[in-house]
Design an enzyme around this catalytic site. Structure first.
Site, PDB file in Angstrom:
ATOM      1  N   CYS A 159      -0.866   5.699   9.450  1.00  0.00           N
ATOM      2  CA  CYS A 159      -1.267   4.384   8.920  1.00  0.00           C
ATOM      3  C   CYS A 159      -2.447   4.606   7.993  1.00  0.00           C
ATOM      4  O   CYS A 159      -2.485   5.582   7.257  1.00  0.00           O
ATOM      5  CB  CYS A 159      -1.584   3.401  10.052  1.00  0.00           C
ATOM      6  SG  CYS A 159      -2.916   3.938  11.138  1.00  0.00           S
ATOM      7  N   ARG A 176       0.834  -1.203   0.000  1.00  0.00           N
ATOM      8  CA  ARG A 176       0.000   0.000   0.000  1.00  0.00           C
ATOM      9  C   ARG A 176       0.872   1.259   0.000  1.00  0.00           C
ATOM     10  O   ARG A 176       0.574   2.229  -0.702  1.00  0.00           O
ATOM     11  CB  ARG A 176      -0.936  -0.003   1.212  1.00  0.00           C
ATOM     12  CG  ARG A 176      -2.049  -1.030   1.117  1.00  0.00           C
ATOM     13  CD  ARG A 176      -2.819  -1.147   2.420  1.00  0.00           C
ATOM     14  NE  ARG A 176      -3.516   0.083   2.770  1.00  0.00           N
ATOM     15  CZ  ARG A 176      -4.129   0.279   3.945  1.00  0.00           C
ATOM     16  NH1 ARG A 176      -4.106  -0.671   4.880  1.00  0.00           N
ATOM     17  NH2 ARG A 176      -4.747   1.412   4.193  1.00  0.00           N
TER      18      ARG A 176
END
Length: 286
Positions: free
Chosen positions: A238, A179
């Site tokens: 995150c 990601r």
């Protein structure tokens, strides 16, 4: 790992059950893909005396982002209803060992609780040790939680823009490397793939082994491998502010209590139309 002041072993917690001023918090939370129901699992089995902290409910009610930091008043009212005081000895755990508990550990510390620890190994290790488990609803005795908000522990979007522009702070991203590099799509619709310029990839999974925080040497190796200095200023990030707190816990365990957490995290940054986004690996530092 009894030497880590932020952790408590299951056997040690077991010996404290029923103590006045002890609050035990089940902070389990799962991603949709994990297909687990945290509240249902709490009702099925939890540590005696524990209360369930709903990470999707104790949030800023006006925010459009997931897990947005609530106001001190909203947080205090919610945890007060759970029977928790800021002066309590608070132990937080989750159902994966070490995944979502650090976020709630960070929340309590950010709102002024001084004695907050995480159950080492979480509920899996508690169960494996054969310790007592209760089922059903928690018995709540509402208390007064008086918040003392540490605004310096949190970074908002405007400040994050300034940090990225100036390159004046380390940014540690807890998402998967796929990601981070933009090789895997974001799980939330409308969120671009990639990372903030200058950020370093430190998947939270590299700080955890067998559901426990790694010992200090393992943590230092993980930070070094990511090109991060754990003793220097760090902002953690995150997907939505949950696993960023695993990095915050690791930093605190290495003596850095001054790390900040970007609460909006990638969901906010990647959703904006005018924030800079990079893809590919972070550059190797000399």
């Amino acid at each position: 790992m009894g030497s880590n002041p932020h952790l408590i072993p299951p056997e040690a917690l077991s010996g404290l059950l029923g103590s006045d001023g002890l609050s035990i918090v089940d902070a389990s939370w799962y991603l949709p893909a994990q297909n687990r129901d945290a509240r249902a699992e709490f009702l099925e089995g939890h540590i005696p005396g524990a209360v369930f902290f709903d990470q999707d409910a104790v949030v800023d009610p006006a925010a459009s982002l997931p897990h947005s930091l609530p106001s001190p008043e909203v947080f205090a009212a919610a945890v007060g209803r759970l029977g928790i005081r800021e002066t309590d000895s608070i132990v937080v755990y989750d159902g994966m060992g070490l995944f979502s508990a650090p976020r709630v550990w960070w929340l309590f510390r950010t709102f002024g609780a001084k004695d907050v620890r995480i159950l080492d190994g979480g509920f899996p290790d508690w169960r494996a040790a054969g310790l007592t488990i209760r089922s059903g609803e928690a018995v709540l005795q509402p208390r007064q939680f008086t918040p003392h908000f540490d605004a310096g522990a949190v970074v908002a979007l405007a400040e994050m823009r300034e940090h990225v522009s100036a390159g004046d702070v380390q940014i540690a991203d807890a998402r998967s490397r796929e990601r981070f590099e933009g090789r895997a799509p974001e799980p939330r619709a409308g969120v671009r793939s990639g990372h903030m310029p200058g950020a370093r990839s430190l998947p939270f999974t590299e700080l955890v082994a067998d559901g426990r925080l790694k010992p200090s040497e393992g943590l230092r190796q993980a930070f070094a491998g990511a090109g991060l200095d754990p003793a220097a200023p760090v902002v953690t990030s995150c997907g939505s502010g949950v696993t960023a707190a695993v990095i915050s816990l690791a930093l605190a365990s290495l003596g850095n209590d001054a790390a900040k957490l970007y609460d909006g995290s990638w969901t906010e940054w990647g959703s904006a139309s005018d924030t800079p986004v990079e893809t590919g690996p972070a550059p190797v530092r000399p």
